[in-house]
Design a protein around this motif. Structure first.
Motif, PDB file in Angstrom:
ATOM      1  N   MET A 211       0.826  -1.216   0.000  1.00 53.53           N
ATOM      2  CA  MET A 211       0.000   0.000   0.000  1.00 53.53           C
ATOM      3  C   MET A 211       0.863   1.271   0.000  1.00 53.53           C
ATOM      4  SD  MET A 211      -2.768  -1.313   2.783  1.00 53.53           S
ATOM      5  CE  MET A 211      -3.824   0.117   2.896  1.00 53.53           C
ATOM      6  N   PHE A 212       2.040   1.182   0.608  1.00 52.71           N
ATOM      7  CA  PHE A 212       2.852   2.387   0.772  1.00 52.71           C
ATOM      8  C   PHE A 212       3.217   3.072  -0.553  1.00 52.71           C
ATOM      9  CE2 PHE A 212       7.117   4.254   0.873  1.00 52.71           C
ATOM     10  CZ  PHE A 212       6.827   5.385   1.613  1.00 52.71           C
TER      11      PHE A 212
ATOM     12  N   ALA B 294       0.176   4.949  -2.158  1.00 50.99           N
ATOM     13  CA  ALA B 294      -0.299   6.093  -1.383  1.00 50.99           C
ATOM     14  C   ALA B 294       0.760   7.196  -1.327  1.00 50.99           C
ATOM     15  CB  ALA B 294      -0.665   5.632   0.026  1.00 50.99           C
ATOM     16  N   ALA B 295       2.014   6.827  -1.113  1.00 57.65           N
ATOM     17  CA  ALA B 295       3.076   7.837  -1.009  1.00 57.65           C
ATOM     18  C   ALA B 295       3.229   8.590  -2.327  1.00 57.65           C
ATOM     19  CB  ALA B 295       4.389   7.181  -0.618  1.00 57.65           C
TER      20      ALA B 295
ATOM     21  N   ILE C  78       0.445  11.146  -2.475  1.00 64.77           N
ATOM     22  CA  ILE C  78       0.678  12.262  -1.545  1.00 64.77           C
ATOM     23  C   ILE C  78       1.750  13.207  -2.100  1.00 64.77           C
ATOM     24  CG2 ILE C  78       1.603  12.864   0.724  1.00 64.77           C
ATOM     25  CD1 ILE C  78       0.355  10.206   1.745  1.00 64.77           C
ATOM     26  N   CYS C  79       2.875  12.626  -2.482  1.00 67.82           N
ATOM     27  CA  CYS C  79       4.024  13.456  -2.899  1.00 67.82           C
ATOM     28  C   CYS C  79       3.729  14.227  -4.178  1.00 67.82           C
ATOM     29  CB  CYS C  79       5.266  12.592  -3.097  1.00 67.82           C
ATOM     30  SG  CYS C  79       5.819  11.819  -1.592  1.00 67.82           S
TER      31      CYS C  79
ATOM     32  N   ILE D 124      13.211  10.336  -1.494  1.00 70.91           N
ATOM     33  CA  ILE D 124      11.899  10.911  -1.798  1.00 70.91           C
ATOM     34  C   ILE D 124      11.970  12.439  -1.671  1.00 70.91           C
ATOM     35  CG2 ILE D 124       9.467  10.949  -1.115  1.00 70.91           C
ATOM     36  CD1 ILE D 124       9.916   8.149   0.134  1.00 70.91           C
TER      37      ILE D 124
END
Lengths: 382, 128
Positions: free
Chosen positions: A217-218, A221-222, A225-226, A367
């Motif tokens: 999932m990370f 989703a990340a 967001i980013c 990131i």
């Protein structure tokens, strides 16, 4: 015409068809630098996967071509020019990010989320250096490309400079990769200067186990967001998290394996070699290049210091203290800066294992630097 | 301010003016804020991620299949491991558990740590 004159004439003709007449002192200096890179890579093991291709590329790029023959990376239609297309148009860096994503384990970051802030703190170095470059009369575009060297991320630096300041690409790429290779030399003095022995002795709790669902999932989703906040980072962040999803979903093992082995190796060879060939003395040995190297070193040092100091700042509010050394891994030289944290920590306490803790800010730094690059591109690339 | 002179102009020119334009302090502050904000949101997501993952995780299927001999380590393997441990330790000892590695154990982090400990010395002054 006597036979002696004939032979002399032919000898002169032969000499003129060699590279020697066009060889300038600057070219010789660059060839020596290229050999030094190869030496450092082989003898000192400083980033050999990068420095060997770059070093050899520098030598290739500084052999003068005979007049009338188009051979160099700057001549239209040459083989080197076609290979350089991937650098110039920013094709190679996202592909490298795909491979990095496919080999990155975000588990340590997922198990200790507060360490992500250290990856953000280190990016302050990028923007401070950007301001420093502005003060030295670089244009905002050039300053942005120089500042990102502080992100300690070669592909990101190349990507951003190809977008904002292509004329500085060679110097910025060489500076970025040189400082990445010199992480074990640059960072330890700063780390020791800014931390006390007691701080370096702090032990951190082992990370918790992260489930497969979390790891799948990370990346999705990340990414959302980013890139919602910094759309300019779509290319780099997108490829990074795409590669990570290929790895973590476990149903695309073949793709993940290709991305983190064969593909990233091929692109690294092309990227390193092409960057090296672009360092012809005529274009590279300029006053601006020297300034870029000085600012690059400053950026790297400031980014390291920002990560460390922010870790100390966080300790003011935390019950479970974090070892401030891990803040130095906020620069995204993966995994070298995390290794350096481990080595410096073990100098004080051989039984203190900081490596996996340092990997958290380290991957967060990747990131963070991609987001910083996206912001600079979106604001300055118009 | 002229710091050094080159043939065709100053090598280093220092000016504060660009800092006060839109692409100066304003951009730098905005950049730092956006990076922090993005990663703060990532932290927030990571914090709730275990709960989300628990909800979405499929319930384990109950089976009464017992582990087959294929899942267990062969007796010869256990003997060889025990012999190797005894040869290495050369003291009274007790082996508590021996198990095969799962795919999760073979993750990048594990092999990375191994490679790290086997890799070159980063600095010459490291105590070993």
């Amino acid at each position: 015409m006597s036979s002696f004159d004939y032979i002399s004439q032919k000898a002169v003709q032969l000499f003129e068809t060699t590279a020697l007449p066009g060889m300038e002192p600057g070219n010789l200096i660059m060839v020596v630098i290229g050999i030094a890179f190869i030496y450092l890579a082989i003898s000192k093991h400083y980033e050999p996967l990068l420095l060997v291709p770059i070093g050899f590329g520098i030598i290739v790029g500084n052999i003068p071509s005979v007049s009338g023959m188009s051979l160099t990376v700057y001549d239209e239609g040459t083989v080197l020019r076609y290979l350089y297309f991937g650098v110039e148009q920013g094709v190679y860096p996202p592909l490298i990010f795909l491979g990095i994503g496919a080999m990155t384990d975000f588990s340590t970051m997922l198990s200790n989320p507060k360490l992500v802030l250290l990856g953000a703190a280190a990016q302050v170095g990028v923007f401070l250096t950007y301001l420093g470059a502005l003060c030295l009369a670089f244009t905002p575009q050039e300053a942005g490309a120089i500042g990102i060297i502080g992100g300690a991320d070669g592909p990101t630096a190349i990507f951003l400079s190809s977008r904002l300041a292509p004329e500085l690409l060679g110097a910025i790429a060489i500076a970025a990769y040189s400082y990445m290779a010199l992480v074990p030399v640059i960072q330890p003095p700063i780390m020791k200067l800014l931390t006390s022995r007691e701080e370096r002795l702090i032990r951190m709790k082992p990370s918790r186990e992260v489930s497969r669902q979390e790891r799948i999932m990370f990346p999705v989703a990340a990414f959302l967001i980013c890139t919602t906040l910094a759309p300019g980072a779509i290319v780099l962040i997108g490829m990074l998290f795409f590669g990570n999803l290929l790895k973590e979903c476990t149903v695309t093992d073949r793709l993940a394996m290709t991305a983190r082995t064969a593909m990233i190796d091929v692109v690294t060879i092309l990227l390193g070699f092409c960057v090296g060939t672009s360092t012809n003395a005529q274009y590279f040995l300029q006053a601006k290049s020297i300034l870029i190297f000085v600012l690059g070193a400053t950026a790297f040092a400031v980014a390291t210091a920002c990560g460390l100091l922010f870790a100390k700042f966080m300790n003011l509010f935390l019950n479970e203290k974090i070892n401030p050394l891990v803040g130095a891994a906020g620069v995204s030289a993966v995994p070298d800066s995390a290794r350096v944290v481990q080595m410096v920590g073990q100098e004080e306490d051989p039984n203190n294992f900081l490596l996996m803790h340092a990997m958290a800010p380290n991957v967060a730094g990747v990131i963070g630097s991609a987001i910083a690059a996206g912001i600079l591109w979106s604001q300055l690339g118009k | 301010m002229l710091i050094a002179q080159q043939a065709d102009g100053p090598l280093i020119r220092f000016t504060m003016e660009p800092l006060f334009e839109d692409t100066g302090f304003a951009l730098a502050i905005m950049g730092v804020l956006v990076v922090f904000m993005a990663l703060a949101l990532v932290i927030a997501f990571i914090t709730v991620l275990p709960h989300l993952a628990k909800r979405t995780a499929a319930q384990p299927v109950q089976t009464d299949v017992k582990p087959t001999a294929h899942d267990e380590l062969a007796e010869e393997t256990l003997v060889v491991i025990a012999a190797a441990v005894a040869e290495t330790i050369r003291q009274r000892h007790r082996i508590v558990k021996i198990r095969g590695l799962t795919p999760e154990d073979l993750g990048w982090s594990f092999t990375g740590r191994l490679q790290h400990h086997q890799s070159h010395q980063v600095r010459g002054r490291t105590r070993r």
